[in-house]
Design an enzyme around this catalytic site. Structure first.
Site, mmCIF file in Angstrom:
data_model
loop_
_atom_site.group_PDB
_atom_site.id
_atom_site.type_symbol
_atom_site.label_atom_id
_atom_site.label_comp_id
_atom_site.label_asym_id
_atom_site.label_seq_id
_atom_site.Cartn_x
_atom_site.Cartn_y
_atom_site.Cartn_z
ATOM 1 N N HIS A 161 90.111 -31.448 -1.959
ATOM 2 C CA HIS A 161 90.922 -29.429 -1.976
ATOM 3 C C HIS A 161 90.443 -28.167 -0.998
ATOM 4 C CE1 HIS A 161 92.329 -25.677 -4.248
ATOM 5 N NE2 HIS A 161 92.631 -26.501 -4.931
ATOM 6 N N ASP A 162 90.860 -28.261 0.075
ATOM 7 C CA ASP A 162 90.848 -27.170 0.452
ATOM 8 C C ASP A 162 90.240 -27.293 0.773
ATOM 9 O OD1 ASP A 162 93.501 -26.459 -0.499
ATOM 10 O OD2 ASP A 162 93.514 -24.356 -1.281
ATOM 11 N N LYS A 213 99.717 -26.709 1.099
ATOM 12 C CA LYS A 213 99.226 -26.527 -0.168
ATOM 13 C C LYS A 213 99.340 -24.614 -0.180
ATOM 14 C CE LYS A 213 95.366 -26.145 -3.481
ATOM 15 N NZ LYS A 213 95.253 -24.494 -3.415
#
Length: 309
Positions: free
Chosen positions: A36-37, A123
Site C-alpha cells: 500500500h502506497d 488509488k
C-alpha cells in the site's frame, strides 16, 4: 495541513501485538498481498536509515518474496502524480496538494519495485478499494483474504482493512510491515483492526503460516490442474474439456503467468513459454506429469507411470 515530519520509533514486536478476536490464518490459495502506497513521496517523511523504515522495507520484501513463490497475487497501490482539485476532493482540505506538488517522487521505492507480473492500481482515496478494481480483481481470482503492508497504518492501511471486512474479505494487518506517523498512531491502528475487522500479525507469523500451508499442499493431478485453470477462467471445471483450446476459452498471458507461478510454488520446473506454446490441458499435463515433484503422485498415477513405493 500536509504530512508531518516523522520521527524514528521502534517497530512493534510480536509480543507487543494486540490480542485478536479472530483466529484466521493466511492461506496461499485464498490470499492477495497488498503493498500500500510505498511511494518515494510518502517514505521521504521518514529517516530512511532508522526504524521503522529499515524494518518496514525488509519485512515487506520478505512477505512479497514468499507470496510470489507461492503464486499469491501481488497488488500495489500508487496515488497519482497529477490530480485536479475535483479529483483530490476533501483530501485537498486535509493534506494539501500531495503528490501533485512533487510528481518526481511518484514512483514505488526502488527496494520494492513491482515486477511485470504484479498488479499496480491507481488509488484516489484512503481505502485501496475506493475507485479501484481491487475487489473486482479479488473476486475474479476467487480470493477472499488480503495481506496488508505499507503506509500509513492508521490511514490507508486501516481503512482498507475495514473495507475488506465489509466486503467479506479477511484482512491480515502485518504490524511490522506497516508504519505510521508515530508509535501511538500505529498502535491505535493495530488495536482497531484486531478488535473490529481483521487479524494483526507479524511478518514471521505470515511467513510461518504460508510455509506450513505450502508444505502440506494437496496432491497435484489432472483434475487439480483443471480446477486451477477453471478458477482463472471463471468457469465451472466441467466446462473445460481436456482437448479444448484454452486460448479460445479466454486464457490470456496474465492468467497464464499466474498459473505458472502457482505451479512453481508447487515445485514444478516449468516456464511461461513452455505452456504458452501448448494450448490444451492434455498438452500441459503431458509436460507436468513428467516433472511431478517427488512424493506428489496419486495412486492412479503411480500405476500409470510404473512408480512403486
Amino acid at each position: 495541513m500536509g504530512i508531518p515530519s516523522i520521527q524514528p520509533y521502534f517497530m512493534p514486536r510480536k509480543e507487543e501485538l494486540p490480542k485478536n478476536r479472530m483466529s484466521w490464518t493466511p492461506d496461499p490459495g485464498r490470499a492477495v498481498l497488498l503493498i500500500h502506497d510505498m511511494q518515494q513521496y510518502f517514505l521521504d517523511y521518514y529517516d530512511i536509515r532508522a526504524s521503522p523504515v529499515v524494518e518496514l522495507l525488509e519485512n515487506i520484501r520478505q512477505v512479497r518474496e514468499r507470496c510470489r513463490a507461492l503464486g499469491i497475487p501481488v497488488v500495489y497501490t500508487m496515488q497519482p502524480s497529477e490530480q485536479t482539485a475535483e479529483e483530490r476532493g476533501l483530501l485537498l482540505d486535509f493534506w494539501g496538494p500531495g503528490l501533485t506538488a512533487q510528481p518526481h517522487k511518484h514512483g514505488i521505492v526502488h527496494e520494492l519495485s513491482p515486477a511485470e507480473s504484479d498488479t499496480v492500481l491507481t488509488k484516489w482515496r484512503y481505502s485501496a478499494f475506493q475507485r479501484t478494481e481491487l475487489l473486482e480483481l479479488m473476486r475474479r481470482w476467487r480470493r477472499d483474504q488480503l495481506i496488508i503492508c505499507g503506509v500509513y497504518a492508521h490511514i490507508g492501511c486501516m481503512l482498507t482493512a475495514g473495507e475488506a471486512f465489509m466486503n467479506d474479505v479477511q484482512p491480515f494487518f502485518v504490524a511490522d510491515a506497516t508504519s505510521d506517523f508515530t508509535r501511538n498512531w500505529h498502535e491505535m491502528a493495530m488495536t482497531y483492526v484486531a478488535q473490529r475487522c481483521g487479524v494483526v500479525v507479524s511478518t514471521r507469523d505470515v511467513l510461518d503460516a504460508l510455509a506450513e500451508k505450502s508444505s502440506g499442499a494437496a496432491t497435484f493431478d489432472l483434475e487439480h490442474l483443471r480446477s486451477e485453470v477453471a478458477g482463472l477462467l471463471e468457469r465451472p471445471a466441467s466446462d473445460i474439456q481436456s482437448g479444448d483450446s484454452l486460448l479460445d476459452l479466454g486464457l490470456d498471458s496474465i492468467r497464464l503467468m499466474t498459473l505458472v507461478e502457482r505451479l512453481r510454488a508447487a515445485n514444478f520446473d516449468i516456464s511461461f513459454v513452455e505452456l504458452a506454446e501448448r494450448t490444451t490441458l492434455d498438452d500441459w499435463w503431458e509436460i507436468l506429469s513428467a516433472r511431478m515433484p517427488h512424493g506428489r503422485w496419486t495412486g492412479a498415477e503411480e500405476q500409470a507411470h510404473g512408480v512403486r513405493g
